[in-house]
Motif scaffolding. Structure first.
Motif, mmCIF file in Angstrom:
data_model
loop_
_atom_site.group_PDB
_atom_site.id
_atom_site.type_symbol
_atom_site.label_atom_id
_atom_site.label_comp_id
_atom_site.label_asym_id
_atom_site.label_seq_id
_atom_site.Cartn_x
_atom_site.Cartn_y
_atom_site.Cartn_z
ATOM 1 N N PRO A 99 0.828 -1.208 0.000
ATOM 2 C CA PRO A 99 0.000 0.000 0.000
ATOM 3 C C PRO A 99 0.864 1.261 0.000
ATOM 4 N N ALA A 100 0.298 2.348 -0.513
ATOM 5 C CA ALA A 100 1.027 3.617 -0.590
ATOM 6 C C ALA A 100 0.417 4.625 0.379
ATOM 7 N N CYS A 101 1.188 5.651 0.704
ATOM 8 C CA CYS A 101 0.707 6.719 1.577
ATOM 9 C C CYS A 101 1.316 8.045 1.122
ATOM 10 N N ALA A 102 0.787 9.139 1.664
ATOM 11 C CA ALA A 102 1.310 10.468 1.352
ATOM 12 C C ALA A 102 2.212 10.925 2.490
ATOM 13 N N VAL A 103 3.358 11.503 2.140
ATOM 14 C CA VAL A 103 4.297 11.980 3.158
ATOM 15 C C VAL A 103 4.631 13.456 2.901
ATOM 16 N N VAL A 104 5.028 14.117 3.990
ATOM 17 C CA VAL A 104 5.393 15.536 3.940
ATOM 18 C C VAL A 104 6.546 15.781 4.912
ATOM 19 N N ARG A 105 7.048 17.001 4.917
ATOM 20 C CA ARG A 105 8.088 17.353 5.886
ATOM 21 C C ARG A 105 7.510 17.384 7.301
ATOM 22 N N VAL A 106 8.372 17.197 8.267
ATOM 23 C CA VAL A 106 7.959 17.325 9.663
ATOM 24 C C VAL A 106 7.502 18.757 9.905
ATOM 25 N N GLY A 107 6.336 18.909 10.531
ATOM 26 C CA GLY A 107 5.809 20.245 10.802
ATOM 27 C C GLY A 107 4.971 20.829 9.683
ATOM 28 N N HIS A 108 4.639 20.044 8.687
ATOM 29 C CA HIS A 108 3.825 20.521 7.564
ATOM 30 C C HIS A 108 2.436 20.937 8.057
ATOM 31 N N PRO A 109 1.864 22.047 7.514
ATOM 32 C CA PRO A 109 0.543 22.525 7.966
ATOM 33 C C PRO A 109 -0.567 21.485 7.867
ATOM 34 N N LEU A 110 -0.526 20.599 6.863
ATOM 35 C CA LEU A 110 -1.605 19.634 6.695
ATOM 36 C C LEU A 110 -1.643 18.583 7.805
ATOM 37 N N SER A 119 7.076 13.000 7.710
ATOM 38 C CA SER A 119 5.879 12.573 8.443
ATOM 39 C C SER A 119 4.856 12.001 7.469
ATOM 40 N N ILE A 120 4.070 11.051 7.954
ATOM 41 C CA ILE A 120 3.020 10.442 7.131
ATOM 42 C C ILE A 120 1.723 11.203 7.353
ATOM 43 N N ARG A 134 7.322 4.545 6.723
ATOM 44 C CA ARG A 134 7.469 4.288 8.166
ATOM 45 C C ARG A 134 8.936 4.330 8.589
ATOM 46 N N TYR A 135 9.801 3.817 7.710
ATOM 47 C CA TYR A 135 11.234 3.825 8.025
ATOM 48 C C TYR A 135 11.739 5.263 8.143
ATOM 49 N N TYR A 136 11.410 6.104 7.163
ATOM 50 C CA TYR A 136 11.896 7.487 7.201
ATOM 51 C C TYR A 136 11.204 8.306 8.297
ATOM 52 N N ALA A 137 9.956 7.962 8.585
ATOM 53 C CA ALA A 137 9.267 8.650 9.682
ATOM 54 C C ALA A 137 9.922 8.308 11.017
ATOM 55 N N SER A 138 10.405 7.059 11.170
ATOM 56 C CA SER A 138 11.071 6.660 12.423
ATOM 57 C C SER A 138 12.377 7.420 12.626
#
Length: 313
Positions: free
Chosen positions: A179-190, A271-272, A262-266
């Motif tokens: 499965p896929a997910c959307a990721v953004v920078r840490v602290g993103h407004p969304l 952030s996911i 998940r790896y990069y979020a850890s």
């Protein structure tokens, strides 16, 4: 059409020396030089070739005024002779390694998602049992890995078989979906926007895999099925270093497999987004050659991959 007994080589009493002769003839294209390279007489070399041709009932080499050229049958025999001798050489290497207290050499190919979690866990598991097992891991796309697998450069791979791939002679053993997910920078407004839906992210800037890739096609279809226009503010790239740098410096979104995210979020790199995307890649699995005998070390790693995949479901 008459077919050969699959064990014809036993009846023909095929010798390693004959395999070496086939290869020498292909290399030198001259019976005298080939015989000389193997420390044989020319009549003995000629007889061995004729014995093979009589057994197979085909002409392996064209006798020309200035040498010899393999026929299509000869090219086939030469190719298999090289493969057989290579396999024997690898068997010797495995035995030497085992006698030295090692567990041989394993070459495995892997696509990105199982490279982030599945394979590292399997390697960690097997290293507890066989710390001296030498493991070579190549991360590439499935089509490149399949080509290397079919050329004998990999023991097995973890990836997917695409429709365009020549999958003849391959065994596929499905493991997990992707499965896929959307990721953004840490602290993103969304990240603080509450309940997100596709309408909230359709007009956002995106970093996406290029057109023609499976994930890009699935991504675009996700918006079309929802009756939305596909995003147009897009940077096309698969370069992970560039993607992470762009995410850090902009408010762009990126789509990637969940396990990778998940790896990069850890690591606090990204952030996911709290939205479940109706978008996923095809399942991946273990792919190996049907007639390829795995070494003991490769069998150990293969089993560790299976057990680890079961635990991750």
């Amino acid at each position: 059409m008459e077919t050969l007994n699959p064990n014809w080589f036993l009846k023909a009493r095929l010798k390693t020396r004959q395999l070496l002769l086939l290869i020498a003839l292909d290399d030198h294209r001259n019976i005298h030089r080939a015989a000389e390279a193997l420390h044989m007489t020319q009549p003995a070399a000629s007889k061995q070739v004729k014995d093979l041709e009589d057994m197979l009932d085909v002409k392996l080499f064209e006798r020309l005024p200035r040498g010899m050229e393999p026929t299509m049958f000869g090219e086939t025999m030469v190719r298999h002779a090289r493969m057989a001798l290579t396999s024997l050489a690898l068997a010797h290497d495995d035995i030497v390694a085992l006698k030295a207290g090692l567990a041989g050499q394993v070459e495995v190919g892997v696509i990105m998602t199982p490279a982030m979690a599945l394979l590292p866990r399997a390697i960690a598991r097997i290293k507890e049992q066989a710390p001296m097992l030498r493991i070579g891991a190549l991360m590439e796309t499935s089509n490149i890995l399949i080509d290397k697998l079919q050329h004998g450069m990999l023991d097995f791979m973890i990836g997917r078989i695409l429709e365009k791939d020549n999958s003849a002679g391959l065994i596929y053993e499905e493991l997990n979906e992707e499965p896929a997910c959307a990721v953004v920078r840490v602290g993103h407004p969304l990240l603080d926007a509450g309940q997100l839906e596709l309408t909230h992210i359709a007009d956002q800037p995106w970093i996406l895999p290029p057109h023609g890739s499976i994930l890009r096609h699935r991504f675009d279809m996700m918006f079309r099925r929802a009756g939305l226009d596909i995003p147009v503010n897009v940077v096309d790239t698969t370069a992970l270093l560039l993607i992470t740098a762009l995410l850090q410096q902009t408010d762009s979104l990126h789509v990637m497999p969940v396990e990778v995210a998940r790896y990069y979020a850890s690591l606090k790199v990204l952030s996911i987004l709290p939205i479940e995307l109706p978008c996923k890649m095809d399942a991946f699995g273990i792919i190996r050659q049907k007639d390829h005998l795995l070494s003991p070390g490769a069998e150990l790693l293969l089993q560790a991959v299976r057990e680890t995949a079961q635990e991750m479901i």
